[in-house]
Scaffold this motif. Structure first.
Motif, PDB file in Angstrom:
ATOM      1  N   PHE A 270       0.832  -1.210   0.000  1.00 20.69           N
ATOM      2  CA  PHE A 270       0.000   0.000   0.000  1.00 20.69           C
ATOM      3  C   PHE A 270       0.865   1.259   0.000  1.00 20.69           C
ATOM      4  CE2 PHE A 270      -1.884   3.238   2.916  1.00 20.69           C
ATOM      5  CZ  PHE A 270      -2.796   3.761   2.018  1.00 20.69           C
ATOM      6  N   LYS A 271       1.912   1.265   0.800  1.00 23.54           N
ATOM      7  CA  LYS A 271       2.791   2.434   0.883  1.00 23.54           C
ATOM      8  C   LYS A 271       3.449   2.745  -0.453  1.00 23.54           C
ATOM      9  CE  LYS A 271       4.045   2.240   5.796  1.00 23.54           C
ATOM     10  NZ  LYS A 271       5.153   1.990   6.764  1.00 23.54           N
ATOM     11  N   PRO A 274      -0.262   4.110  -2.804  1.00 23.66           N
ATOM     12  CA  PRO A 274      -1.426   4.296  -1.919  1.00 23.66           C
ATOM     13  C   PRO A 274      -2.754   4.553  -2.624  1.00 23.66           C
ATOM     14  CG  PRO A 274       0.034   6.194  -1.839  1.00 23.66           C
ATOM     15  CD  PRO A 274       0.749   5.142  -2.623  1.00 23.66           C
ATOM     16  N   GLY A 277      -3.060   1.189  -5.426  1.00 18.61           N
ATOM     17  CA  GLY A 277      -2.599  -0.114  -4.970  1.00 18.61           C
ATOM     18  C   GLY A 277      -1.655  -0.757  -5.978  1.00 18.61           C
ATOM     19  N   PHE A 292      -9.611  -4.542   4.957  1.00 22.27           N
ATOM     20  CA  PHE A 292      -9.121  -3.225   4.550  1.00 22.27           C
ATOM     21  C   PHE A 292      -7.698  -3.291   4.001  1.00 22.27           C
ATOM     22  CE2 PHE A 292     -12.390  -2.004   7.755  1.00 22.27           C
ATOM     23  CZ  PHE A 292     -13.250  -1.388   6.864  1.00 22.27           C
ATOM     24  N   LEU A 293      -6.848  -4.120   4.593  1.00 23.82           N
ATOM     25  CA  LEU A 293      -5.483  -4.251   4.080  1.00 23.82           C
ATOM     26  C   LEU A 293      -5.467  -4.917   2.712  1.00 23.82           C
ATOM     27  CD1 LEU A 293      -3.410  -5.248   7.253  1.00 23.82           C
ATOM     28  CD2 LEU A 293      -3.521  -3.032   6.081  1.00 23.82           C
ATOM     29  N   LEU A 296      -6.600  -2.081   0.303  1.00 25.64           N
ATOM     30  CA  LEU A 296      -5.611  -1.019   0.165  1.00 25.64           C
ATOM     31  C   LEU A 296      -4.358  -1.487  -0.576  1.00 25.64           C
ATOM     32  CD1 LEU A 296      -5.876   0.632   3.698  1.00 25.64           C
ATOM     33  CD2 LEU A 296      -6.574   1.637   1.519  1.00 25.64           C
ATOM     34  N   SER A 297      -3.911  -2.707  -0.279  1.00 26.76           N
ATOM     35  CA  SER A 297      -2.690  -3.193  -0.925  1.00 26.76           C
ATOM     36  C   SER A 297      -2.916  -3.485  -2.408  1.00 26.76           C
ATOM     37  CB  SER A 297      -2.183  -4.453  -0.211  1.00 26.76           C
ATOM     38  OG  SER A 297      -3.143  -5.498  -0.290  1.00 26.76           O
ATOM     39  N   GLY A 300      -5.900   0.126  -3.497  1.00 31.51           N
ATOM     40  CA  GLY A 300      -5.661   1.430  -2.912  1.00 31.51           C
ATOM     41  C   GLY A 300      -6.852   2.161  -2.324  1.00 31.51           C
ATOM     42  N   VAL A 301      -6.604   3.439  -2.031  1.00 32.21           N
ATOM     43  CA  VAL A 301      -7.614   4.300  -1.402  1.00 32.21           C
ATOM     44  C   VAL A 301      -8.813   4.485  -2.326  1.00 32.21           C
ATOM     45  CG1 VAL A 301      -8.047   6.632  -0.509  1.00 32.21           C
ATOM     46  CG2 VAL A 301      -5.875   5.499  -0.015  1.00 32.21           C
ATOM     47  N   LEU A 304     -11.213   1.835  -1.614  1.00 30.57           N
ATOM     48  CA  LEU A 304     -11.677   2.002  -0.234  1.00 30.57           C
ATOM     49  C   LEU A 304     -12.776   3.054  -0.148  1.00 30.57           C
ATOM     50  CD1 LEU A 304     -11.316   1.243   2.770  1.00 30.57           C
ATOM     51  CD2 LEU A 304      -9.674   3.124   2.945  1.00 30.57           C
TER      52      LEU A 304
END
Length: 397
Positions: A270-271, A274, A277, A292-293, A296-297, A300-301, A304
């Protein structure tokens, strides 16, 4: 409940159980169930020309599918990403639409809930029979040698929730309640999976305002006695001891260590990207075991935010449910299944495979449409009566 048997609703209620039951069969029961459901749906929509209603919530799932499809293009695991998208669409989202095709009124809605309780209970007993025949090894039991503990524990948790609330609303007898409680608690024990157990406890906690509204001392007493007697059975006691030790010694639990490692990998993915993804199914062949992980991974947002709109609607539905003066048993069970499904996804599963989640969301959409239609009918009927009285008054005048 004296109603005509519905094979299509019976099949729909079997979908979450297909993975477990097929472990005891030489055929893929899940695949057969879906083929039959699609065949019945096509017959109803194209041959019988029946209509299917659409909801504003559907747009969330359309966008969800689109994001997964786009994510599979830039994913390092493109083929797996495409497969995950198709699985999400045809085996997940399809359940939301099957609910609308086959459920036309409250009688159908109540019927599928009864089917779910019956089929889940019988599946639980089937698992217990296999457990007994396998030599009764209680540590993280795998049914039929292939079915992993997580879905087994989810089977027990959902069956127990349905049974408790149906007994609370006096839809089943005391004997039926005890009969359904035995396999559900036992299966949760022998599976010894923490996620579904936590989901069950949180669901009961969130539903406690309903129970407090109309305190049922009989339910509390009978449940307490039933669970106490169950824990006197040796294999159940041993299984629950294993489960409690897993909670008490989380830092030494291997599955917990694996989960944490998966969380760290998902966070790193994710980082690095972001907003969009790293791509659909980037975690393949594993998944983070956190809803959620996982989102996000992989997507991404952006994804989400889309899903957050669905979660917001579900939260408002729950709040309206809690403040109501009177609640129906069908809405109570549907919401409890949604809550337990979402919470379990925080610790276990990948959302694509969580049939309880999609089926319960589909049932909720149907419930709201049926409820809205009946309210409209009542208002229309009252208006007709008023107009009739007014016309009679004008004639007499």
């Amino acid at each position: 409940m004296h109603t005509k048997f519905s094979f299509s609703l019976f099949l729909l209620s079997l979908v979450p159980l297909g993975y477990i039951i097929k472990g005891a069969l030489p055929i893929d029961l899940t695949l057969i169930i879906y083929i039959l459901l699609y065949a019945f749906a096509v017959f109803k929509l194209l041959v019988k020309k029946e209509r299917i209603s659409f909801s504003k919530v559907d747009s969330v799932f359309y966008l969800w599918v689109l994001v997964l499809l786009i994510g599979s293009i830039y994913s390092p695991a493109q083929l797996e990403g495409l497969f995950k998208t198709m699985e999400f669409l045809f085996l997940g989202v399809s359940l939301i639409f099957f609910s609308r095709v086959f459920i036309k009124n409250k009688n159908d809605l109540n019927k599928i809930i009864f089917y779910m309780l019956i089929n889940s209970t019988l599946t639980g007993y089937l698992v217990l029979i296999d457990f007994y025949l396998s030599g009764m090894e209680s540590f993280r039991y795998q049914a039929f040698g292939v079915v992993v503990p997580i879905p087994l524990s989810m089977l027990g948790a959902t069956t127990l929730l349905i049974s408790i609330f149906m007994f609370y609303f006096k839809k089943i007898s005391l004997v039926t309640f005890v009969f359904t409680t035995l396999p559900s608690v036992s299966v949760m024990g022998i599976a010894a999976s923490k996620g579904p157990v936590i989901a069950f406890l949180i669901t009961v906690t969130l539903m406690s305002p309903l129970l407090i509204k109309k305190f049922n001392i009989k339910l509390v007493f009978v449940t307490s006695i039933a669970i106490f007697l169950l824990t006197r059975i040796q294999f159940v006691k041993e299984s629950l001891d294993v489960l409690f030790r897993r909670f008490a010694r989380t830092e030494y639990d291997m599955s917990t260590s694996i989960r944490i490692n998966s969380y760290e990998k998902a966070i790193e993915a994710f980082k690095s990207s972001p907003f969009l993804g790293k791509g659909t199914a980037v975690n393949y062949p594993d998944y983070p075991h956190n809803f959620f992980l996982e989102i996000l991974s992989e997507n991404g947002v952006f994804l989400l935010l889309i899903i957050f709109s669905l979660i917001t609607l579900l939260v408002f539905q729950y709040l309206r449910f809690i403040v109501k003066k009177a609640n129906t048993f069908s809405e109570t069970i549907i919401l409890s299944l949604i809550i337990s499904s979402v919470v379990s996804l925080m610790f276990s599963f990948t959302y694509v495979d969580h049939k309880y989640l999609f089926l319960s969301i589909g049932l909720l959409i149907v419930y709201n449409k049926i409820n809205k239609f009946e309210k409209t009918e009542v208002v229309t009927d009252k208006t007709k009566k008023k107009n009739y009285r007014f016309k009679r008054y004008r004639i007499v005048w």
